[in-house]
Design a protein around this motif. Structure first.
Motif, PDB file in Angstrom:
ATOM      1  N   PHE A 279       0.978  -0.769   0.236  1.00 28.66           N
ATOM      2  CA  PHE A 279      -0.311  -0.102   0.004  1.00 28.66           C
ATOM      3  C   PHE A 279       0.627   1.492   0.115  1.00 28.66           C
ATOM      4  O   PHE A 279       0.636   2.303  -0.924  1.00 28.66           O
ATOM      5  N   CYS A 280       2.162   1.534   0.943  1.00 33.01           N
ATOM      6  CA  CYS A 280       2.551   2.500   0.747  1.00 33.01           C
ATOM      7  C   CYS A 280       3.919   2.312  -0.314  1.00 33.01           C
ATOM      8  O   CYS A 280       4.251   3.709  -0.596  1.00 33.01           O
ATOM      9  N   LYS A 281       4.042   1.567  -0.852  1.00 38.76           N
ATOM     10  CA  LYS A 281       5.171   1.687  -2.361  1.00 38.76           C
ATOM     11  C   LYS A 281       3.876   2.343  -3.349  1.00 38.76           C
ATOM     12  O   LYS A 281       4.782   2.506  -4.363  1.00 38.76           O
ATOM     13  N   GLY A 282       2.665   1.652  -3.245  1.00 37.16           N
ATOM     14  CA  GLY A 282       1.932   1.715  -4.355  1.00 37.16           C
ATOM     15  C   GLY A 282       0.897   3.251  -4.225  1.00 37.16           C
ATOM     16  O   GLY A 282       1.273   4.110  -5.549  1.00 37.16           O
ATOM     17  N   GLN A 283       1.021   4.059  -3.433  1.00 37.62           N
ATOM     18  CA  GLN A 283       1.471   5.112  -2.679  1.00 37.62           C
ATOM     19  C   GLN A 283       2.256   6.234  -3.065  1.00 37.62           C
ATOM     20  O   GLN A 283       2.374   7.119  -4.174  1.00 37.62           O
ATOM     21  N   ILE A 284       3.356   5.329  -3.429  1.00 39.12           N
ATOM     22  CA  ILE A 284       4.691   6.263  -3.943  1.00 39.12           C
ATOM     23  C   ILE A 284       4.707   6.585  -5.280  1.00 39.12           C
ATOM     24  O   ILE A 284       5.065   7.455  -6.011  1.00 39.12           O
ATOM     25  N   VAL A 285       4.858   5.323  -5.951  1.00 42.46           N
ATOM     26  CA  VAL A 285       5.491   5.321  -6.746  1.00 42.46           C
ATOM     27  C   VAL A 285       3.806   5.678  -7.537  1.00 42.46           C
ATOM     28  O   VAL A 285       3.773   6.578  -8.977  1.00 42.46           O
ATOM     29  N   MET A 286       2.812   5.544  -7.027  1.00 39.20           N
ATOM     30  CA  MET A 286       1.524   6.785  -7.859  1.00 39.20           C
ATOM     31  C   MET A 286       1.996   8.249  -8.171  1.00 39.20           C
ATOM     32  O   MET A 286       1.210   9.065  -8.447  1.00 39.20           O
ATOM     33  N   HIS A 287       2.824   9.067  -7.371  1.00 41.32           N
ATOM     34  CA  HIS A 287       3.164  10.185  -7.289  1.00 41.32           C
ATOM     35  C   HIS A 287       3.903  10.135  -8.213  1.00 41.32           C
ATOM     36  O   HIS A 287       4.842  11.849  -7.926  1.00 41.32           O
ATOM     37  N   THR A 288       4.734   9.734  -8.107  1.00 38.27           N
ATOM     38  CA  THR A 288       5.856   9.282  -9.362  1.00 38.27           C
ATOM     39  C   THR A 288       5.853   9.481 -10.271  1.00 38.27           C
ATOM     40  O   THR A 288       5.223   9.256 -10.602  1.00 38.27           O
ATOM     41  N   PRO A 289       6.420  11.054 -10.650  1.00 37.16           N
ATOM     42  CA  PRO A 289       5.867  11.206 -12.300  1.00 37.16           C
ATOM     43  C   PRO A 289       6.627   9.820 -13.227  1.00 37.16           C
ATOM     44  O   PRO A 289       7.189   9.091 -12.931  1.00 37.16           O
ATOM     45  N   ALA A 290       6.064   9.613 -14.416  1.00 40.47           N
ATOM     46  CA  ALA A 290       6.000   8.493 -15.279  1.00 40.47           C
ATOM     47  C   ALA A 290       7.516   8.657 -15.800  1.00 40.47           C
ATOM     48  O   ALA A 290       7.768   7.212 -16.175  1.00 40.47           O
ATOM     49  N   MET A 291       8.254   9.121 -16.471  1.00 41.04           N
ATOM     50  CA  MET A 291       9.431   9.961 -16.727  1.00 41.04           C
ATOM     51  C   MET A 291      10.133   8.791 -16.329  1.00 41.04           C
ATOM     52  O   MET A 291      11.565   8.778 -15.961  1.00 41.04           O
ATOM     53  N   PHE A 292      10.627   9.161 -14.702  1.00 42.20           N
ATOM     54  CA  PHE A 292      10.917   8.215 -13.138  1.00 42.20           C
ATOM     55  C   PHE A 292      10.731   7.184 -12.733  1.00 42.20           C
ATOM     56  O   PHE A 292      10.920   6.658 -12.374  1.00 42.20           O
ATOM     57  N   GLY A 293       9.615   6.570 -13.297  1.00 44.41           N
ATOM     58  CA  GLY A 293       9.039   4.680 -13.304  1.00 44.41           C
ATOM     59  C   GLY A 293       7.674   4.611 -12.535  1.00 44.41           C
ATOM     60  O   GLY A 293       7.634   3.359 -12.248  1.00 44.41           O
ATOM     61  N   GLY A 294       7.259   6.029 -12.625  1.00 41.98           N
ATOM     62  CA  GLY A 294       6.091   5.840 -11.679  1.00 41.98           C
ATOM     63  C   GLY A 294       4.488   6.005 -12.519  1.00 41.98           C
ATOM     64  O   GLY A 294       4.549   5.859 -13.462  1.00 41.98           O
ATOM     65  N   GLY A 295       3.472   6.870 -11.837  1.00 38.87           N
ATOM     66  CA  GLY A 295       2.495   6.322 -12.746  1.00 38.87           C
ATOM     67  C   GLY A 295       1.172   5.761 -12.029  1.00 38.87           C
ATOM     68  O   GLY A 295       1.641   4.606 -10.933  1.00 38.87           O
ATOM     69  N   LYS A 296       0.185   5.893 -12.450  1.00 42.47           N
ATOM     70  CA  LYS A 296      -1.383   5.308 -12.143  1.00 42.47           C
ATOM     71  C   LYS A 296      -1.059   3.635 -11.810  1.00 42.47           C
ATOM     72  O   LYS A 296      -1.731   3.005 -11.146  1.00 42.47           O
TER      73      LYS A 296
END
Length: 69
Positions: free
Chosen positions: A21-38
């Motif tokens: 859950f915590c990892k998901g929150q971090i990834v969700m708020h990380t820009p896609a260009m840095f490996g994140g995204g919804k």
């Protein structure tokens, strides 16, 4: 530092839904260009949800945050 702490928590208990859950929150708020995204966060949230559903409290002192009562 947060990713290190989550990595350690995952190694101690890979069935802890709060880690994903915590990892998901971090990834969700990380820009896609840095490996994140919804889309990438959704995978972590789904894993967290399945672990929450399979987790049964063993006593009244177990943490309940992250899931609805």
């Amino acid at each position: 530092l947060a990713n290190e702490a989550l990595g350690k928590a995952e190694s101690l208990n890979p069935n802890n839904p709060r880690v994903y859950f915590c990892k998901g929150q971090i990834v969700m708020h990380t820009p896609a260009m840095f490996g994140g995204g919804k889309d990438k966060a959704l995978q972590l949230f789904e894993k967290s949800k399945s672990l929450f559903e399979s987790q049964k409290p063993t006593n009244a002192l177990m943490p309940m945050w992250g899931q609805r009562p």
